[in-house]
Design an enzyme around this catalytic site. Structure first.
Site, PDB file in Angstrom:
ATOM      1  N   HIS A 125       5.978   1.463   7.896  1.00  0.00           N
ATOM      2  CA  HIS A 125       7.395   1.065   7.652  1.00  0.00           C
ATOM      3  C   HIS A 125       7.520  -0.361   7.653  1.00  0.00           C
ATOM      4  O   HIS A 125       6.760  -0.539   7.445  1.00  0.00           O
ATOM      5  CB  HIS A 125       7.345   1.228   9.897  1.00  0.00           C
ATOM      6  N   HIS A 173       9.300  -4.191   8.168  1.00  0.00           N
ATOM      7  CA  HIS A 173      10.478  -4.826   8.849  1.00  0.00           C
ATOM      8  C   HIS A 173      10.830  -5.069   8.511  1.00  0.00           C
ATOM      9  O   HIS A 173      11.210  -5.935   6.938  1.00  0.00           O
ATOM     10  CB  HIS A 173       9.043  -6.115   9.779  1.00  0.00           C
TER      11      HIS A 173
HETATM   12  P1  5GP Z   1       2.951  -3.657  12.085  1.00  0.00           P
HETATM   13  O1  5GP Z   1       1.700  -3.964  13.037  1.00  0.00           O
HETATM   14  O2  5GP Z   1       2.194  -1.667  11.835  1.00  0.00           O
HETATM   15  O3  5GP Z   1       3.290  -3.789  10.647  1.00  0.00           O
HETATM   16  O4  5GP Z   1       3.808  -3.185  13.072  1.00  0.00           O
HETATM   17  C1  5GP Z   1       4.188  -2.430  14.270  1.00  0.00           C
HETATM   18  C2  5GP Z   1       5.641  -2.669  14.817  1.00  0.00           C
HETATM   19  O5  5GP Z   1       5.767  -1.309  15.537  1.00  0.00           O
HETATM   20  C3  5GP Z   1       5.555  -3.722  15.881  1.00  0.00           C
HETATM   21  O6  5GP Z   1       5.771  -4.631  14.824  1.00  0.00           O
HETATM   22  C4  5GP Z   1       5.342  -3.206  17.141  1.00  0.00           C
HETATM   23  O7  5GP Z   1       6.240  -3.805  17.787  1.00  0.00           O
HETATM   24  C5  5GP Z   1       6.391  -1.611  16.967  1.00  0.00           C
HETATM   25  N1  5GP Z   1       5.914  -0.760  17.892  1.00  0.00           N
HETATM   26  C6  5GP Z   1       4.916  -0.133  18.069  1.00  0.00           C
HETATM   27  N2  5GP Z   1       5.456  -0.087  18.915  1.00  0.00           N
HETATM   28  C7  5GP Z   1       7.125   0.211  19.112  1.00  0.00           C
HETATM   29  C8  5GP Z   1       7.834   1.266  19.946  1.00  0.00           C
HETATM   30  O8  5GP Z   1       6.793   2.361  20.677  1.00  0.00           O
HETATM   31  N3  5GP Z   1       8.305   1.291  19.431  1.00  0.00           N
HETATM   32  C9  5GP Z   1       9.016   0.126  18.478  1.00  0.00           C
HETATM   33  N4  5GP Z   1      10.584   0.596  19.267  1.00  0.00           N
HETATM   34  N5  5GP Z   1       8.525  -0.400  18.071  1.00  0.00           N
HETATM   35  C10 5GP Z   1       7.381  -0.716  18.370  1.00  0.00           C
END
Ligand code: 5GP
Ligand code: ZN
Length: 134
Positions: free
Chosen positions: A98, A100
């Site tokens: 993903h 951001h």
């Molecule tokens: P990472 O830390 O892996 O780069 O980002 C994961 C992101 O996914 C976090 O910013 C977190 O808030 C988001 N996230 C985690 N679970 C969910 C979910 O069930 N729904 C949505 N919309 N975002 C999620």
């Protein structure tokens, strides 16, 4: 597979969808760090950028550009950060690739970029070593 983002794509877990096409999907982050903080993902499951197919990498980049312009316009943002984590050491917490998209305002107090720390390095040697691993 027990992947939260695969479930979001299938509609098994609700999300606030912003955009979807054949290969990519964009939705609001559940825990935003700014208004309009959006996640862009490929519909195929890949753990992160390092293991994603070249095709999905390119398609995600295309959607990221589209979303970045849309959130900038929507929130009248002064700038946009594009962030992406690979591996727990880099802060990755969901293991479905993903990106951001984070709208930024002047003096919004977020410390995402520029960095707080710099290191010294032997540049010529380092560039050669990395090039060998391409
Ligand atoms: P990472 O830390 O892996 O780069 O980002 C994961 C992101 O996914 C976090 O910013 C977190 O808030 C988001 N996230 C985690 N679970 C969910 C979910 O069930 N729904 C949505 N919309 N975002 C999620
Ligand atoms: Zn997945």
């Amino acid at each position: 597979m027990d992947c939260i983002f695969c479930k979001i794509i299938k509609g098994e877990i609700p999300s606030h969808k912003i955009y979807g096409d054949e290969h990519t999907f964009a939705f609001l982050d559940i825990n935003p760090i700014s208004n309009g903080h959006t996640l862009v993902i490929p519909k195929h499951h890949h753990e992160n950028l390092l293991t994603a197919s070249e095709e999905d990498t390119a398609l995600v980049a295309k959607t990221v550009k589209k979303i970045a312009n849309a959130v900038k316009k929507t929130f009248n943002a002064d700038g946009v950060n594009i962030l992406q984590a690979n591996g727990t050491a880099a802060g990755q917490s969901v293991f479905h690739y993903h990106v951001h998209v984070v709208p930024r305002m002047e003096n919004d107090g977020l410390h995402l970029w520029p960095p707080t720390k710099r290191i010294g390095h032997e540049a010529a040697q380092m560039a050669k070593a990395i090039n060998k691993n391409l």
